[in-house]
Design a protein around this motif. Structure first.
Motif, PDB file in Angstrom:
ATOM      1  N   UNK A   1       0.829  -1.210   0.000  1.00 59.32           N
ATOM      2  CA  UNK A   1       0.000   0.000   0.000  1.00 59.32           C
ATOM      3  C   UNK A   1       0.859   1.254   0.000  1.00 59.32           C
ATOM      4  N   UNK A   2       1.911   1.243   0.813  1.00 56.06           N
ATOM      5  CA  UNK A   2       2.805   2.404   0.889  1.00 56.06           C
ATOM      6  C   UNK A   2       3.491   2.657  -0.448  1.00 56.06           C
ATOM      7  N   UNK A   3       4.007   1.614  -1.053  1.00 56.14           N
ATOM      8  CA  UNK A   3       4.703   1.782  -2.327  1.00 56.14           C
ATOM      9  C   UNK A   3       3.739   2.186  -3.444  1.00 56.14           C
ATOM     10  N   UNK A   4       2.534   1.615  -3.448  1.00 59.04           N
ATOM     11  CA  UNK A   4       1.554   1.991  -4.467  1.00 59.04           C
ATOM     12  C   UNK A   4       1.185   3.456  -4.336  1.00 59.04           C
ATOM     13  N   UNK A   5       0.975   3.916  -3.115  1.00 56.87           N
ATOM     14  CA  UNK A   5       0.633   5.315  -2.884  1.00 56.87           C
ATOM     15  C   UNK A   5       1.778   6.234  -3.300  1.00 56.87           C
ATOM     16  N   UNK A   6       2.986   5.846  -2.961  1.00 60.27           N
ATOM     17  CA  UNK A   6       4.163   6.654  -3.297  1.00 60.27           C
ATOM     18  C   UNK A   6       4.340   6.761  -4.808  1.00 60.27           C
ATOM     19  N   UNK A   7       4.255   5.634  -5.491  1.00 56.89           N
ATOM     20  CA  UNK A   7       4.470   5.612  -6.935  1.00 56.89           C
ATOM     21  C   UNK A   7       3.341   6.336  -7.667  1.00 56.89           C
ATOM     22  N   UNK A   8       2.095   6.100  -7.260  1.00 56.93           N
ATOM     23  CA  UNK A   8       0.956   6.725  -7.942  1.00 56.93           C
ATOM     24  C   UNK A   8       0.982   8.244  -7.775  1.00 56.93           C
ATOM     25  N   UNK A   9       1.220   8.723  -6.562  1.00 57.89           N
ATOM     26  CA  UNK A   9       1.248  10.170  -6.326  1.00 57.89           C
ATOM     27  C   UNK A   9       2.421  10.814  -7.066  1.00 57.89           C
TER      28      UNK A   9
ATOM     29  N   UNK B   1      12.151   4.016 -10.226  1.00 52.36           N
ATOM     30  CA  UNK B   1      12.097   3.311 -11.495  1.00 52.36           C
ATOM     31  C   UNK B   1      10.674   3.086 -11.964  1.00 52.36           C
ATOM     32  N   UNK B   2       9.780   2.754 -11.031  1.00 54.40           N
ATOM     33  CA  UNK B   2       8.369   2.583 -11.395  1.00 54.40           C
ATOM     34  C   UNK B   2       7.751   3.907 -11.821  1.00 54.40           C
ATOM     35  N   UNK B   3       8.080   4.970 -11.103  1.00 54.51           N
ATOM     36  CA  UNK B   3       7.555   6.291 -11.475  1.00 54.51           C
ATOM     37  C   UNK B   3       8.004   6.651 -12.882  1.00 54.51           C
ATOM     38  N   UNK B   4       9.282   6.403 -13.185  1.00 57.94           N
ATOM     39  CA  UNK B   4       9.805   6.685 -14.521  1.00 57.94           C
ATOM     40  C   UNK B   4       9.072   5.875 -15.584  1.00 57.94           C
ATOM     41  N   UNK B   5       8.810   4.612 -15.296  1.00 58.83           N
ATOM     42  CA  UNK B   5       8.125   3.770 -16.277  1.00 58.83           C
ATOM     43  C   UNK B   5       6.667   4.163 -16.441  1.00 58.83           C
ATOM     44  N   UNK B   6       6.015   4.578 -15.361  1.00 58.10           N
ATOM     45  CA  UNK B   6       4.606   4.950 -15.448  1.00 58.10           C
ATOM     46  C   UNK B   6       4.402   6.240 -16.242  1.00 58.10           C
ATOM     47  N   UNK B   7       5.433   7.084 -16.285  1.00 54.07           N
ATOM     48  CA  UNK B   7       5.318   8.332 -17.049  1.00 54.07           C
ATOM     49  C   UNK B   7       5.110   8.071 -18.534  1.00 54.07           C
ATOM     50  N   UNK B   8       5.461   6.869 -18.987  1.00 49.46           N
ATOM     51  CA  UNK B   8       5.303   6.547 -20.404  1.00 49.46           C
ATOM     52  C   UNK B   8       3.839   6.599 -20.827  1.00 49.46           C
ATOM     53  N   UNK B   9       2.942   6.181 -19.939  1.00 44.95           N
ATOM     54  CA  UNK B   9       1.529   6.220 -20.318  1.00 44.95           C
ATOM     55  C   UNK B   9       0.737   7.318 -19.617  1.00 44.95           C
TER      56      UNK B   9
ATOM     57  N   UNK C   1      -9.666  15.958 -12.650  1.00 49.79           N
ATOM     58  CA  UNK C   1     -10.169  14.825 -13.418  1.00 49.79           C
ATOM     59  C   UNK C   1      -9.031  14.018 -14.023  1.00 49.79           C
ATOM     60  N   UNK C   2      -8.102  14.701 -14.691  1.00 46.41           N
ATOM     61  CA  UNK C   2      -6.981  14.011 -15.326  1.00 46.41           C
ATOM     62  C   UNK C   2      -6.096  13.327 -14.292  1.00 46.41           C
ATOM     63  N   UNK C   3      -5.822  14.026 -13.187  1.00 51.50           N
ATOM     64  CA  UNK C   3      -5.003  13.432 -12.141  1.00 51.50           C
ATOM     65  C   UNK C   3      -5.646  12.208 -11.522  1.00 51.50           C
ATOM     66  N   UNK C   4      -6.971  12.252 -11.346  1.00 50.84           N
ATOM     67  CA  UNK C   4      -7.671  11.112 -10.755  1.00 50.84           C
ATOM     68  C   UNK C   4      -7.609   9.900 -11.682  1.00 50.84           C
TER      69      UNK C   4
END
Length: 283
Positions: free
Chosen positions: A77-85, A147-155, A204-207
């Motif tokens: 949960x902590x990592x998901x919250x950190x990466x998503x935010x 690394x996950x944050x960097x990869x998520x920026x792709x989409x 809206x976009x952020x959500x």
């Protein structure tokens, strides 16, 4: 023509068919979620019961107790919250500047850039998985939230840019003209004038980007080994033996991570459907 007055019988049939269709669609969409909630409140010994006995079986919170007391789930949960935010914050920052440039200025290649952004946003993740994995390992970001944050920026960035650009185009030009007359620079116009007007669009976009990052599984599974996000943690749940599938804890964990998203959508639904420039320009 007022069908209710001219042909009450036909009007009644149409309304009945309409509500039957809406009921069928709602049942089709909500039944899996209802069954997941029901399973999360049942013991493992109840999973083999027939549907009628399963529905009336005693309720229990043991699955939720097991999930919430699981250190791996808490860490996920902590990592998901950190990466998503982190992904959403960077995407909104970059996307806002890009959307402002694409939505307000004219320059050569603008249309081509929009097409490229659209193409990247619909590109399958598996197509870039190998190259991105090599890049992340070379940068020393494997098993790292960065690394996950960097990869998520792709989409998230292409999605953010594409959506915000359409919102920026709908903002009346009178707002910028008034700011320029008052001596504001383009950056001041963006931060002090357009950002407040774009707030519903940003929310809206952020959500939507947050939901995509929160539920993402493929990149999180590939680019981490121990610092797992919630979807990977849930996917790796195992029973006491290889033949035991802990459906109760899996459903309980799924409900725990889904309910916050539902609450966020309900809280910000007014921003999702509200007009961007309501009251921004006075007659």
């Amino acid at each position: 023509m007022d069908l209710k007055r001219t042909n009450p019988a036909l009007y009644l049939v149409q309304r009945t068919l309409f509500y039957l269709l809406v009921t069928a669609i709602a049942a089709y969409l909500l039944l899996p979620f209802f069954w997941a909630v029901l399973t999360s409140f049942r013991r493992s010994s109840d999973l083999g019961l027939t549907p009628d006995k399963f529905i009336t079986a005693p309720w229990t919170l043991v699955n939720y107790q097991l999930v919430l007391a699981n250190p791996s789930f808490q860490k996920g949960l902590l990592f998901s919250l950190m990466v998503a935010i982190g992904s959403v914050a960077i995407s909104l920052l970059i996307g806002s500047f890009a959307a402002y440039a694409l939505g307000r200025f004219r320059f050569r290649g603008k249309q081509m850039i929009m097409y490229i952004i659209l193409a990247v946003s619909v590109f399958p993740q598996i197509a870039v998985l190998g190259g991105l994995f090599t890049l992340i390992r070379s940068a020393g970001l494997f098993n790292n939230p960065a690394g996950l944050i960097l990869s998520y920026l792709i989409f998230t960035i292409p999605f953010t840019v594409w959506v915000l650009t359409s919102f920026v185009r709908d903002i009346p030009g009178e707002l910028e003209e008034a700011a320029l007359v008052d001596g504001a620079s383009p950056l001041q116009t963006l931060f002090l004038v357009l950002f407040p007007v774009m707030m519903p669009a940003l929310v809206t976009t952020g959500l939507l980007a947050f939901i995509n990052c929160w539920n993402e599984y493929l990149f999180a599974l590939t680019f981490t080994s121990s610092n797992r996000t919630v979807p990977v943690v849930i996917g790796n749940y195992s029973g006491a033996t290889q033949f035991d599938q802990p459906w109760g804890p899996i459903m309980a964990a799924s409900i725990v991570v889904t309910v916050p998203l539902i609450i966020l959508v309900l809280v910000f639904q007014r921003n999702i459907v509200s007009g961007l420039t309501a009251g921004a320009v006075k007659g």
